[in-house]
Design a protein around this motif. Structure first.
Motif, PDB file in Angstrom:
ATOM      1  N   GLY A 115       6.839 -29.202  69.392  1.00 10.46           N
ATOM      2  CA  GLY A 115       5.798 -29.003  68.397  1.00 10.46           C
ATOM      3  C   GLY A 115       5.901 -27.752  67.568  1.00 10.46           C
ATOM      4  N   VAL A 116       7.118 -27.215  67.406  1.00 14.82           N
ATOM      5  CA  VAL A 116       7.274 -25.969  66.646  1.00 14.82           C
ATOM      6  C   VAL A 116       8.266 -26.122  65.493  1.00 14.82           C
ATOM      7  CG1 VAL A 116       6.574 -24.415  68.495  1.00 14.82           C
ATOM      8  CG2 VAL A 116       8.958 -25.150  68.359  1.00 14.82           C
ATOM      9  N   GLY A 117       8.388 -27.328  64.964  1.00 13.05           N
ATOM     10  CA  GLY A 117       9.297 -27.541  63.845  1.00 13.05           C
ATOM     11  C   GLY A 117       9.668 -29.005  63.742  1.00 13.05           C
ATOM     12  N   SER A 118      10.573 -29.312  62.822  1.00 15.39           N
ATOM     13  CA  SER A 118      11.033 -30.685  62.651  1.00 15.39           C
ATOM     14  C   SER A 118      12.523 -30.752  62.944  1.00 15.39           C
ATOM     15  CB  SER A 118      10.780 -31.170  61.217  1.00 15.39           C
ATOM     16  OG  SER A 118      11.769 -30.670  60.334  1.00 15.39           O
ATOM     17  N   VAL A 120      22.535 -21.427  63.333  1.00 20.68           N
ATOM     18  CA  VAL A 120      21.370 -22.285  63.567  1.00 20.68           C
ATOM     19  C   VAL A 120      20.484 -22.350  62.320  1.00 20.68           C
ATOM     20  CG1 VAL A 120      19.295 -22.552  64.989  1.00 20.68           C
ATOM     21  CG2 VAL A 120      21.438 -21.884  66.050  1.00 20.68           C
ATOM     22  N   GLY A 121      20.512 -21.312  61.504  1.00 20.78           N
ATOM     23  CA  GLY A 121      19.746 -21.298  60.261  1.00 20.78           C
ATOM     24  C   GLY A 121      20.408 -22.051  59.129  1.00 20.78           C
ATOM     25  N   GLU A 122      21.543 -22.701  59.426  1.00 16.03           N
ATOM     26  CA  GLU A 122      22.271 -23.523  58.451  1.00 16.03           C
ATOM     27  C   GLU A 122      22.624 -22.748  57.180  1.00 16.03           C
ATOM     28  OE1 GLU A 122      21.049 -27.873  58.354  1.00 16.03           O
ATOM     29  OE2 GLU A 122      19.379 -27.039  59.531  1.00 16.03           O
ATOM     30  N   VAL A 126      16.968 -18.045  64.120  1.00 16.58           N
ATOM     31  CA  VAL A 126      15.861 -18.861  63.637  1.00 16.58           C
ATOM     32  C   VAL A 126      16.373 -20.029  62.796  1.00 16.58           C
ATOM     33  CG1 VAL A 126      13.686 -18.824  62.355  1.00 16.58           C
ATOM     34  CG2 VAL A 126      14.430 -16.787  63.613  1.00 16.58           C
ATOM     35  N   THR A 127      15.836 -21.203  63.028  1.00 21.32           N
ATOM     36  CA  THR A 127      16.202 -22.368  62.225  1.00 21.32           C
ATOM     37  C   THR A 127      15.557 -22.278  60.847  1.00 21.32           C
ATOM     38  OG1 THR A 127      14.346 -23.696  63.013  1.00 21.32           O
ATOM     39  CG2 THR A 127      16.414 -23.872  64.234  1.00 21.32           C
ATOM     40  N   THR A 128      16.191 -22.906  59.878  1.00 19.61           N
ATOM     41  CA  THR A 128      15.603 -23.079  58.551  1.00 19.61           C
ATOM     42  C   THR A 128      15.034 -24.484  58.486  1.00 19.61           C
ATOM     43  OG1 THR A 128      17.277 -21.611  57.586  1.00 19.61           O
ATOM     44  CG2 THR A 128      16.026 -23.010  56.066  1.00 19.61           C
ATOM     45  N   GLN A 129      13.761 -24.586  58.179  1.00 22.95           N
ATOM     46  CA  GLN A 129      13.086 -25.883  58.196  1.00 22.95           C
ATOM     47  C   GLN A 129      13.160 -26.570  56.826  1.00 22.95           C
ATOM     48  OE1 GLN A 129      11.455 -27.378  60.979  1.00 22.95           O
ATOM     49  NE2 GLN A 129      12.643 -25.809  62.028  1.00 22.95           N
ATOM     50  N   SER A 186      14.373 -30.481  50.730  1.00 25.84           N
ATOM     51  CA  SER A 186      13.950 -29.201  50.173  1.00 25.84           C
ATOM     52  C   SER A 186      13.492 -28.255  51.287  1.00 25.84           C
ATOM     53  CB  SER A 186      12.822 -29.406  49.168  1.00 25.84           C
ATOM     54  OG  SER A 186      11.686 -29.984  49.799  1.00 25.84           O
ATOM     55  N   LEU A 187      13.478 -26.960  50.975  1.00 29.25           N
ATOM     56  CA  LEU A 187      13.040 -25.974  51.957  1.00 29.25           C
ATOM     57  C   LEU A 187      11.585 -26.210  52.345  1.00 29.25           C
ATOM     58  CD1 LEU A 187      14.444 -22.587  50.561  1.00 29.25           C
ATOM     59  CD2 LEU A 187      15.295 -23.880  52.524  1.00 29.25           C
ATOM     60  N   ASP A 188      11.320 -26.186  53.631  1.00 31.49           N
ATOM     61  CA  ASP A 188       9.944 -26.263  54.135  1.00 31.49           C
ATOM     62  C   ASP A 188       9.551 -24.847  54.553  1.00 31.49           C
ATOM     63  OD1 ASP A 188       7.546 -26.672  55.398  1.00 31.49           O
ATOM     64  OD2 ASP A 188       8.249 -28.298  56.697  1.00 31.49           O
ATOM     65  N   LEU A 189       9.095 -24.088  53.583  1.00 29.81           N
ATOM     66  CA  LEU A 189       8.783 -22.685  53.842  1.00 29.81           C
ATOM     67  C   LEU A 189       7.538 -22.535  54.715  1.00 29.81           C
ATOM     68  CD1 LEU A 189       9.556 -21.128  50.341  1.00 29.81           C
ATOM     69  CD2 LEU A 189      10.998 -21.130  52.389  1.00 29.81           C
ATOM     70  N   LYS A 190       6.605 -23.462  54.605  1.00 29.69           N
ATOM     71  CA  LYS A 190       5.384 -23.381  55.412  1.00 29.69           C
ATOM     72  C   LYS A 190       5.717 -23.488  56.897  1.00 29.69           C
ATOM     73  CE  LYS A 190       0.827 -25.546  56.036  1.00 29.69           C
ATOM     74  NZ  LYS A 190       1.003 -25.909  57.469  1.00 29.69           N
ATOM     75  N   THR A 191       6.507 -24.482  57.282  1.00 31.54           N
ATOM     76  CA  THR A 191       6.862 -24.647  58.691  1.00 31.54           C
ATOM     77  C   THR A 191       7.777 -23.523  59.157  1.00 31.54           C
ATOM     78  OG1 THR A 191       6.665 -27.048  58.455  1.00 31.54           O
ATOM     79  CG2 THR A 191       7.818 -26.237  60.399  1.00 31.54           C
ATOM     80  N   THR A 192       8.666 -23.070  58.280  1.00 30.27           N
ATOM     81  CA  THR A 192       9.523 -21.929  58.634  1.00 30.27           C
ATOM     82  C   THR A 192       8.661 -20.707  58.930  1.00 30.27           C
ATOM     83  OG1 THR A 192      11.316 -22.784  57.247  1.00 30.27           O
ATOM     84  CG2 THR A 192      11.432 -20.471  57.878  1.00 30.27           C
ATOM     85  N   ALA A 193       7.642 -20.483  58.111  1.00 34.02           N
ATOM     86  CA  ALA A 193       6.741 -19.348  58.321  1.00 34.02           C
ATOM     87  C   ALA A 193       5.988 -19.489  59.640  1.00 34.02           C
ATOM     88  CB  ALA A 193       5.748 -19.240  57.162  1.00 34.02           C
ATOM     89  N   GLU A 194       5.541 -20.700  59.929  1.00 35.22           N
ATOM     90  CA  GLU A 194       4.797 -20.931  61.178  1.00 35.22           C
ATOM     91  C   GLU A 194       5.661 -20.651  62.394  1.00 35.22           C
ATOM     92  OE1 GLU A 194       3.534 -24.954  60.709  1.00 35.22           O
ATOM     93  OE2 GLU A 194       1.827 -24.443  59.410  1.00 35.22           O
ATOM     94  N   GLN A 195       6.940 -21.079  62.351  1.00 35.30           N
ATOM     95  CA  GLN A 195       7.788 -20.839  63.519  1.00 35.30           C
ATOM     96  C   GLN A 195       8.116 -19.365  63.658  1.00 35.30           C
ATOM     97  OE1 GLN A 195      11.774 -22.146  63.914  1.00 35.30           O
ATOM     98  NE2 GLN A 195      12.326 -21.782  61.784  1.00 35.30           N
ATOM     99  N   ILE A 196       8.281 -18.652  62.543  1.00 29.74           N
ATOM    100  CA  ILE A 196       8.542 -17.214  62.612  1.00 29.74           C
ATOM    101  C   ILE A 196       7.367 -16.498  63.275  1.00 29.74           C
ATOM    102  CG2 ILE A 196       8.764 -15.117  61.215  1.00 29.74           C
ATOM    103  CD1 ILE A 196      10.406 -16.791  59.217  1.00 29.74           C
ATOM    104  N   ASP A 197       6.158 -16.833  62.839  1.00 29.76           N
ATOM    105  CA  ASP A 197       4.976 -16.195  63.426  1.00 29.76           C
ATOM    106  C   ASP A 197       4.847 -16.549  64.902  1.00 29.76           C
ATOM    107  OD1 ASP A 197       2.463 -14.625  62.875  1.00 29.76           O
ATOM    108  OD2 ASP A 197       1.563 -16.467  63.669  1.00 29.76           O
ATOM    109  N   ASN A 198       5.188 -17.787  65.257  1.00 29.83           N
ATOM    110  CA  ASN A 198       5.138 -18.227  66.648  1.00 29.83           C
ATOM    111  C   ASN A 198       6.102 -17.415  67.511  1.00 29.83           C
ATOM    112  OD1 ASN A 198       4.321 -20.221  68.739  1.00 29.83           O
ATOM    113  ND2 ASN A 198       6.459 -20.866  68.620  1.00 29.83           N
ATOM    114  N   LEU A 199       7.287 -17.156  66.987  1.00 30.37           N
ATOM    115  CA  LEU A 199       8.287 -16.375  67.723  1.00 30.37           C
ATOM    116  C   LEU A 199       7.828 -14.941  67.922  1.00 30.37           C
ATOM    117  CD1 LEU A 199      11.483 -17.732  65.927  1.00 30.37           C
ATOM    118  CD2 LEU A 199      10.956 -18.026  68.361  1.00 30.37           C
ATOM    119  N   ILE A 200       7.284 -14.351  66.880  1.00 28.63           N
ATOM    120  CA  ILE A 200       6.829 -12.961  66.975  1.00 28.63           C
ATOM    121  C   ILE A 200       5.664 -12.859  67.946  1.00 28.63           C
ATOM    122  CG2 ILE A 200       5.833 -11.025  65.708  1.00 28.63           C
ATOM    123  CD1 ILE A 200       7.374 -12.021  63.231  1.00 28.63           C
ATOM    124  N   THR A 201       4.740 -13.815  67.866  1.00 29.62           N
ATOM    125  CA  THR A 201       3.596 -13.823  68.783  1.00 29.62           C
ATOM    126  C   THR A 201       4.048 -13.934  70.235  1.00 29.62           C
ATOM    127  OG1 THR A 201       2.175 -14.830  67.099  1.00 29.62           O
ATOM    128  CG2 THR A 201       1.453 -15.030  69.383  1.00 29.62           C
TER     129      THR A 201
END
Length: 298
Positions: free
Chosen positions: A263-266, A48-50, A12-15, A21-36
């Motif tokens: 459309g799943v991150g920056s 990849v998570g730097e 998983v990438t770190t957004q 600065s850490l973009d925890l909101k987008t990181t959370a969205e991509q995690i949920d997208n992957l699980i879904t």
């Protein structure tokens, strides 16, 4: 949560925000997208998570977030990528205290250890916690090769249970099985070798491009793990041009650009990495866009 150690485990990438600065909101969205989409686990803070671009506090923030978002739906694995064995042990203990489900341990960074030193590193880190461990073998990137014979020397460490094989040589999969039998669970760690590795008996896939194409990745793995190679072949051929991006030194930039375009991150990365520009950006963008334009129905 008990780690099953099979199936698709995206790296998983770190957004990040534009200000680094850490973009925890987008990181959370991509995690949920992957699980879904149906992934079987999460590898946080790998290459990849730097990992090495984050402070210790930031790493723990990302791990806590992954735990909260996953909420027991899939296991959360943390990469262990430190400059010294002592720091790797300390970080492993932090992960155990936090309740992380497992570790993906890399060789010590910067210094290219010899066989004796490499084995000592992994064994020492394994003893630092009770968490199950996947050893990450990527001599192409990290300059340290963990041979099948070296893995066999670590067979007495009960917590070392899996191998992420990223030597870029599918023959290594068979060599690990021939040398170590069924002692270790073997994962494919190179995106554009997943079909070949599945045919050779790997039980899972640590994938980078799953971040941008999660449904297709899960679909491909289900076909491969089910032995449906003829059905998987057209999907793999469609996917391969973009999967090749996982094997480049700029895989983080490439994968994050693919995320932005799907459309799943920056595409924000931390220096010394920089966003792609010029001819390289145009070339990589075209590969990604061609893949999007011909995307099969899922």
């Amino acid at each position: 949560m008990k780690v099953t150690w099979n199936g698709v485990y995206p790296a998983v990438t770190t957004q990040f925000h534009d200000d680094d600065s850490l973009d925890l909101k987008t990181t959370a969205e991509q995690i949920d997208n992957l699980i879904t989409a149906g992934v079987n686990g999460l590898i946080m803070l790998g290459t990849v998570g730097e990992n090495n671009s984050l402070t210790r506090d930031e790493k723990l923030q990302v791990l806590k977030l992954a735990q909260e978002v996953s909420n027991g739906r899939v296991p959360v694995i943390s990469g262990v990528s430190e400059f010294t064995t002592a720091n790797a042990c300390s970080y492993a203990k932090d992960c155990e205290a936090l309740g992380i489900d497992g570790l993906m341990v890399l060789p010590a960074m910067v210094y290219n250890s010899d066989a004796r030193e490499t084995i000592n590193h992994f064994k020492t880190v394994a003893k630092a916690s009770n968490l199950p461990i996947m050893c990450y073998n990527n001599p192409v990137v990290y300059g340290v090769d963990i041979s099948p014979e070296m893995f066999m020397e670590m067979a007495d460490c009960e917590t070392i249970v899996a191998v992420k094989e990223s030597s870029d040589d599918p023959r290594r999969v068979t060599d690990v099985f021939n040398t170590c039998g069924n002692r270790f669970l073997v994962f494919c760690g190179v995106d554009d070798l997943v079909m070949e590795s599945a045919a050779l008996g790997v039980v899972g896939w640590v994938s980078g491009l799953t971040d941008a194409f999660p449904q297709e990745s899960v679909r491909l793995w289900k076909l491969l793990s089910g032995g449906k190679f003829a059905e998987a072949l057209p999907l793999y051929r469609w996917f391969t041009p973009v999967l090749h991006l996982d094997t480049h030194s700029k895989l983080v930039q490439y994968i994050k650009l693919a995320q932005a375009m799907t459309g799943v991150g920056s595409e924000n990365v931390r220096a010394p990495r920089l966003k792609l520009v010029g001819e390289e950006r145009e070339r990589v963008s075209k590969i990604i866009q061609d893949t999007i334009d011909t995307r099969p129905a899922t």
